[in-house]
Design an enzyme around this catalytic site. Structure first.
Site, PDB file in Angstrom:
ATOM      1  N   GLY A   1       0.797  -1.227   0.000  1.00  0.00           N
ATOM      2  CA  GLY A   1       0.000   0.000   0.000  1.00  0.00           C
ATOM      3  C   GLY A   1       0.824   1.269   0.000  1.00  0.00           C
ATOM      4  N   CYS A   2       2.129   1.161   0.118  1.00  0.00           N
ATOM      5  CA  CYS A   2       2.996   2.342   0.129  1.00  0.00           C
ATOM      6  C   CYS A   2       3.100   2.897  -1.296  1.00  0.00           C
ATOM      7  CB  CYS A   2       4.378   1.972   0.663  1.00  0.00           C
ATOM      8  SG  CYS A   2       5.593   3.301   0.535  1.00  0.00           S
TER       9      CYS A   2
END
Length: 136
Positions: free
Chosen positions: A11-12
């Protein structure tokens, strides 16, 4: 073309841009979850090479930003133990190609190592959300 084992925080946004650049540059990326990998001192240590201990840490980690941990006052052994317990402390991404390991994404260094496609966008290991919101 290199096969890059790429340890990321799922999700980064920064890790997503880094992976996209690697793929656009013709490399094969095998993404793995940095946070759930069963790290040990011997498996984690090679990623940091000769870098000073403060450069091992994710400067956007809440524990670093709050001052709870001062990377300048931590020994290599202490740093590894802290990172195994709390992987958010690890500078990311961690990348491995064969026996060569690296922590962080310095596009100049990665280009010299395996080659990168030129881009107008700056791709680094500075947290995108941190820049936008001054948070992790």
């Amino acid at each position: 073309m290199a096969h890059v084992i790429f340890y990321e925080k799922p999700g980064c946004a920064g890790n997503a841009r880094q992976k996209a650049l690697l793929v656009a540059s013709g490399h094969e990326v095998e993404a793995r979850n940095l946070l759930t990998e069963p790290w040990s001192m011997s498996s984690l240590r090679p990623y940091f090479g000769a870098k000073p201990v403060p450069e091992w840490f994710n400067a956007s980690s809440p524990r670093i930003k709050s001052g709870e941990i001062d990377p300048d006052k931590v020994t290599p052994q202490q740093a590894l133990v802290m990172m195994i317990v709390d992987p958010v402390l690890i500078r990311r991404p961690l990348m491995r190609i064969g026996d060569h390991c690296e922590a962080g994404f310095d596009s100049t260094a990665v280009d010299a190592w395996i080659g990168l496609k030129r881009t107008d966008e700056t791709v680094s290991d500075v947290c995108v959300r941190s820049i936008a919101n001054d948070t992790v």
